[in-house]
Design a protein around this motif. Sequence first.
Motif, PDB file in Angstrom:
ATOM      1  N   GLU A  15       5.961  42.168  27.449  1.00  0.00           N
ATOM      2  CA  GLU A  15       7.152  41.343  27.265  1.00  0.00           C
ATOM      3  C   GLU A  15       7.748  40.956  28.610  1.00  0.00           C
ATOM      4  N   ARG A  16       8.378  39.804  28.628  1.00  0.00           N
ATOM      5  CA  ARG A  16       9.034  39.322  29.839  1.00  0.00           C
ATOM      6  C   ARG A  16      10.484  39.817  29.807  1.00  0.00           C
ATOM      7  N   VAL A  17      10.958  40.312  30.916  1.00  0.00           N
ATOM      8  CA  VAL A  17      12.360  40.740  30.935  1.00  0.00           C
ATOM      9  C   VAL A  17      13.087  40.083  32.095  1.00  0.00           C
ATOM     10  N   LEU A  18      14.379  39.943  31.929  1.00  0.00           N
ATOM     11  CA  LEU A  18      15.202  39.395  32.998  1.00  0.00           C
ATOM     12  C   LEU A  18      16.012  40.517  33.624  1.00  0.00           C
ATOM     13  N   LYS A  19      16.460  40.265  34.801  1.00  0.00           N
ATOM     14  CA  LYS A  19      17.281  41.249  35.497  1.00  0.00           C
ATOM     15  C   LYS A  19      18.539  41.536  34.684  1.00  0.00           C
ATOM     16  N   GLY A  20      18.785  42.816  34.455  1.00  0.00           N
ATOM     17  CA  GLY A  20      19.984  43.171  33.715  1.00  0.00           C
ATOM     18  C   GLY A  20      19.788  43.186  32.212  1.00  0.00           C
ATOM     19  N   GLN A  21      18.583  42.860  31.766  1.00  0.00           N
ATOM     20  CA  GLN A  21      18.327  42.880  30.322  1.00  0.00           C
ATOM     21  C   GLN A  21      18.177  44.327  29.853  1.00  0.00           C
ATOM     22  N   PRO A  22      18.847  44.677  28.754  1.00  0.00           N
ATOM     23  CA  PRO A  22      18.695  46.056  28.296  1.00  0.00           C
ATOM     24  C   PRO A  22      17.262  46.339  27.863  1.00  0.00           C
ATOM     25  N   ILE A  23      16.719  47.460  28.307  1.00  0.00           N
ATOM     26  CA  ILE A  23      15.362  47.814  27.886  1.00  0.00           C
ATOM     27  C   ILE A  23      15.362  49.111  27.085  1.00  0.00           C
ATOM     28  N   GLY A  24      16.470  49.815  27.121  1.00  0.00           N
ATOM     29  CA  GLY A  24      16.577  51.031  26.308  1.00  0.00           C
ATOM     30  C   GLY A  24      17.991  51.100  25.758  1.00  0.00           C
TER      31      GLY A  24
ATOM     32  N   ALA B 234      16.677  46.470  32.778  1.00  0.00           N
ATOM     33  CA  ALA B 234      15.656  46.037  33.728  1.00  0.00           C
ATOM     34  C   ALA B 234      16.339  45.747  35.057  1.00  0.00           C
ATOM     35  N   PRO B 235      15.874  46.369  36.137  1.00  0.00           N
ATOM     36  CA  PRO B 235      16.534  46.160  37.424  1.00  0.00           C
ATOM     37  C   PRO B 235      16.186  44.828  38.072  1.00  0.00           C
ATOM     38  N   THR B 236      15.182  44.176  37.574  1.00  0.00           N
ATOM     39  CA  THR B 236      14.835  42.859  38.096  1.00  0.00           C
ATOM     40  C   THR B 236      14.076  42.118  37.011  1.00  0.00           C
ATOM     41  N   SER B 237      13.765  40.878  37.278  1.00  0.00           N
ATOM     42  CA  SER B 237      13.016  40.133  36.264  1.00  0.00           C
ATOM     43  C   SER B 237      11.520  40.347  36.482  1.00  0.00           C
ATOM     44  N   GLY B 238      10.775  40.278  35.415  1.00  0.00           N
ATOM     45  CA  GLY B 238       9.338  40.501  35.519  1.00  0.00           C
ATOM     46  C   GLY B 238       8.731  40.766  34.162  1.00  0.00           C
ATOM     47  N   ILE B 239       7.587  41.414  34.188  1.00  0.00           N
ATOM     48  CA  ILE B 239       6.854  41.660  32.946  1.00  0.00           C
ATOM     49  C   ILE B 239       6.725  43.165  32.723  1.00  0.00           C
ATOM     50  N   VAL B 240       6.992  43.575  31.498  1.00  0.00           N
ATOM     51  CA  VAL B 240       6.820  44.989  31.168  1.00  0.00           C
ATOM     52  C   VAL B 240       5.330  45.265  31.096  1.00  0.00           C
ATOM     53  N   ARG B 241       4.860  46.127  31.968  1.00  0.00           N
ATOM     54  CA  ARG B 241       3.428  46.425  31.970  1.00  0.00           C
ATOM     55  C   ARG B 241       3.090  47.512  30.953  1.00  0.00           C
ATOM     56  N   ALA B 242       3.960  48.471  30.843  1.00  0.00           N
ATOM     57  CA  ALA B 242       3.657  49.576  29.930  1.00  0.00           C
ATOM     58  C   ALA B 242       4.930  50.361  29.663  1.00  0.00           C
ATOM     59  N   ILE B 243       4.897  51.083  28.573  1.00  0.00           N
ATOM     60  CA  ILE B 243       5.925  52.103  28.360  1.00  0.00           C
ATOM     61  C   ILE B 243       5.147  53.401  28.252  1.00  0.00           C
ATOM     62  N   GLU B 244       5.201  54.169  29.276  1.00  0.00           N
ATOM     63  CA  GLU B 244       4.309  55.336  29.316  1.00  0.00           C
ATOM     64  C   GLU B 244       4.955  56.477  30.080  1.00  0.00           C
ATOM     65  N   GLU B 245       4.294  57.604  30.045  1.00  0.00           N
ATOM     66  CA  GLU B 245       4.787  58.794  30.738  1.00  0.00           C
ATOM     67  C   GLU B 245       4.508  58.666  32.234  1.00  0.00           C
ATOM     68  N   ARG B 246       5.555  58.805  33.013  1.00  0.00           N
ATOM     69  CA  ARG B 246       5.376  58.792  34.462  1.00  0.00           C
ATOM     70  C   ARG B 246       6.106  59.993  35.044  1.00  0.00           C
ATOM     71  N   THR B 247       5.629  60.443  36.199  1.00  0.00           N
ATOM     72  CA  THR B 247       6.252  61.600  36.832  1.00  0.00           C
ATOM     73  C   THR B 247       7.715  61.303  37.148  1.00  0.00           C
ATOM     74  N   MET B 248       8.559  62.261  36.813  1.00  0.00           N
ATOM     75  CA  MET B 248       9.991  62.081  37.001  1.00  0.00           C
ATOM     76  C   MET B 248      10.443  62.729  38.311  1.00  0.00           C
ATOM     77  N   PRO B 249      11.527  62.220  38.870  1.00  0.00           N
ATOM     78  CA  PRO B 249      12.098  62.923  40.023  1.00  0.00           C
ATOM     79  C   PRO B 249      12.838  64.154  39.524  1.00  0.00           C
ATOM     80  N   HIS B 250      12.125  65.209  39.307  1.00  0.00           N
ATOM     81  CA  HIS B 250      12.664  66.401  38.669  1.00  0.00           C
ATOM     82  C   HIS B 250      11.902  67.580  39.272  1.00  0.00           C
ATOM     83  N   PRO B 251      12.564  68.707  39.444  1.00  0.00           N
ATOM     84  CA  PRO B 251      11.870  69.827  40.090  1.00  0.00           C
ATOM     85  C   PRO B 251      10.595  70.245  39.364  1.00  0.00           C
TER      86      PRO B 251
END
Lengths: 554, 335, 183
Positions: free
Chosen positions: A55-64, A76-93
Amino acid sequence: MLAKLFKFHGGVKPDSRKTASTQRPIAPLPLAPQLVVPLHQSIGGTPRPMVAAGERVLKGQPIGAAEGPVSAAVHAPTSGIVRAIEERTMPHPSGLAAACVVIESDGEDRWIEREPIPWQSMPGDELRDFLRDAGVVGLGGATFPSHIKLRPGDKPTHTLVLNGAECEPFITCDDMLMRERAGEIVRGALIMARMLRVERVLIGIEDNKPEAIAAMREAAREGVEVVAIPTLYPAGGEKQLLRVLTGVEVAAGRRPVEFGLQCFNVGTAYRVARAIDHAEPLISRIVTVAGNVEAPGNFEVAIGTPIDALLAAGKPLPGTDRILMGGPMMGFALPTTTAPVVKGTNCILVGDPTLLPPPPPEMACIRCGTCAQHCPADLQPFELYWYGRAHNFGKAQEYHLFDCIECGCCSYVCPSNIPLVDYFRYTKGEIWAREREKSAADSARERFEARNERQEREKREKAEKLAAKAAATRQKLADKEDAGDAPAAPATSPAEEAKKALIAAALERAKQQKSQVRPRNTDNLSADKLAEIDEIEARRTQPPGATIEPPESK
Amino acid sequence: MSHSPYLRQARSVRQIMLHVLIALLPGVLAWSWQFGVGVLVQLGLATVTAVAAEALMLRLRGRPVAMYVGDLSAVVTAWLIALTLPSIAPWWIVVVATLTAIVVAKHLYGGLGQNPFNPAMVAFCTMIVAFPALMSQWPAAGLDVSHQLDLIFGGHRQLDAITAATPLDALRTGLREGGADARVAEIMQGSAFGAVGGAGWEWVVAGFGLGGLYLLWQRVITWHLPLAFLATMAAISLLLWGMHPERFASPLLHLASGGTMLAAFFIVTDPVSGATTPRGKLVFAGGVAFIAYMIRSFGNYPDGIAFAVLLMNICVPLIDMNTQPAVFGHKRGSR
Amino acid sequence: MLEALLVMAGIALVLGAGLGYAAIRFKVQGDPLVDKIDAILPQTQCGQCGFPGCRPYANAIADGDADINQCPPGGDEGVRKLADLLGREYKPLNEEHGVEKPKCVAIIDEQTCIGCTLCIQACPVDAIVGAAKQMHTVVEAECTGCELCIAPCPVDCITMEPIPETVQNWKWKYPTIPISRAA
Ligand code: SF4
Ligand code: SF4
Ligand code: SF4
Ligand code: SF4
């Protein structure tokens, strides 16, 4: 006017080391080609994704979208294309992964349609919902959704406190924000004051930030008071700051609002102003890059930017042995720098062995009490340590483990180099896990009992029906044969039979359980079992209301 | 990987112990100036024994030897032992006392941080019970060096000429021998007494007091323990002296003699075996002073500080438990 | 001497009688011990202990009919707690009843499920929802991981999956000192 200040117990005075990163103004960080926006960025429910891959998103568009009573949206912090909704490493200990929306930037940075809202005429609830949907959360570190704290309490709130203390060494993002954007901070504060219907706004800033104090005083309006407070870690702890500014000691387990107080970070106030005046959701924040870097400074960073991009701007020097998120007192070492910047990221601290020396070996506690002398929560850390180590969790709680704010003062001063806070975090985690287990067990017990009761009832009802039927049959027979002895006793018999059968089935199940290593189920079933299945099948195929005979005794 | 806080600004145990040793110096110097160098010999003896015993015990218990010997806690214990024993006690008394402290009172209880009793005081009490005679022979002021060494290392002990009772001892003996007619003021005319306390001891007491101020200044100790100790001692002795000045010594004598100063700043302040909460410290030190005074004035031993400390050590868990400071957010008035 | 002995014996007798009386007089109604034992048991309701559920096992322990080391889901910690509560000696889990496993939840393969309802009836805590001839599914939050639903499934579509560690349920580990610095 000089407000009377109060003291909190203990505290430490680490070298603040803030000058390096305040030498240049806040710089925008160039947009990264790919942004990874975690869905769960605030305390509370994980927002549910509103976009799909491709999906295409615009800057400031709600994604969650906010999920549950405590939650805030992500955008969405900027405009672009959603590549995936997947598990990514978090900034967490833990270094674990969580669901993220991966957005490939199209480089246009095109905003979604925005219009400022008539906030002054809006009902409070709508305004709070607006802030929730703008994703505004506390930026001091706890990332608690702000709209919840902006609901006026049962008791009138009299003072709104803005936290500009920023007591941790190295971190300067609030300092720079106050220097450069004081006007909007004050504006945000006034909006929040109005939402809470408070008259008085206090802005507490540690006195090692004279520029920020001056800038804020300049911007302050009627009813807003900027107070310089003594530099003493952890003066920026919410309850500590409230204590210093108002003398009120917010009781354990209670919220400031119950004492007529409310407290927000200055960064949060700024975001509130941005959200309301510019309909700009929380899609970027200011992050300090400091420590062992060539170009320390503060950057305005889009949420979701990989931390690597920030490091590239700060240019770590040789000797770097770890990257922290947060300050040296309460931050944590990042397991990986590919993790994204999130709403709670205030500082990326590049460490080397001289800045952050490896801890000397842990020795025995000598009960010197130094830790207790410096604990801002008036705890006895050595007792907590003792009980935590002995896994005596009940005692640890008795000694108020959960009032520990994990500020690290105790570890900081312990002559035996005991990593006290590590023990406290461990103990708290264990206690939480046990409570979770306990409540799960309680609910399982309840459900089990409810089920047993239901089964009993069903059995009883069935037996009663059967008895009635049998009686009717007999009656009929008796009527036919004109024999007078109507049976009363057999009424219990079918029920007993049914019970027996159930017990037999349960025993069989248990046996099965023990020998159940074999994966197949159907071919080693006993005759009883098959009979039981048949019975169930039969019941299933019967039209409702019809009854079948209970299995005969064997 | 280590976790936050990544900064530390702690004084190591070693630094703390070093401060304590430094603080002991003025008293030690005054002592050897007034009573000869015997005390230095004892210090040396105790130190060597303590370090050796500590290393041995650590090795046996499989602990890092260098790290824990380096914390100097054994040396502090050794010095305290040497300063509580008579400085002309035979060498083996010092050695046995030190071994008792390090091996029994410290390591058999689990090492630094685990010992419920103050090791130096355990050693002192063991010795005074086992060798009461040897433990009450103190050098008279001005005893020369060779004599002292002879007493420490030599076999025969011709004592009367060269030893003296400590002021508290003299007072007790005087009161006992004089029966109902004894008057404190008269006894205090004796040679064992100086202007305010014991002859020569006044200087030692002043030295320890000075060291104590140093510890306070360096924030190695807090004011609670010494103040509570000295104030309680002064208060009770003032009370009894006020009622019966002829039977009881003045507060001044009590403060300026015996181990009062040493105890106030160096013995009751032992963190491991003492109370830790601020109010607990007051109770603990006050209790020590009270019991010590009672033993001094009514008991069988000239000075009761050591026994008092051990007695109060037993009560520490109770004291600490009942004097927990109010935790932030649990204070009265914050409801 | 004899006198002293007699006196002692007398005191013992009196006290004993008093205690015995108190025990009867002040006996608490109901059986709080069973509740206490039941509170320690994990409520998995799996029957591995040999009893049809945790409560019956708790009863059996209280009556002395069962040992304290028969509950695998409760694990070592559970045995310790029981030993503590009952003032008995700790003993390792009895392998006959099974071994301690990481906590799991049941997952029904939705493609394979034929909707036979057998698992629904087996589940002691009603953690499976579904209707006849319709796909069934496990309410993970309620599933105790008892595995009772596995055996009855005629098409073998239920598997046990360990509960994954997530950012939310992750715990800080017990502090350890790196080996290199321990010397
Ligand atoms: S500061 Fe360290 S050694 Fe001192 S009492 Fe606290 S934990 Fe123990
Ligand atoms: S980390 Fe906890 S125990 Fe330690 S000083 Fe801070 S509040 Fe007190
Ligand atoms: S084995 Fe299963 S049924 Fe038995 S007590 Fe443990 S969890 Fe409950
Ligand atoms: S779903 Fe299966 S494993 Fe889970 S509680 Fe029910 S029967 Fe047990």
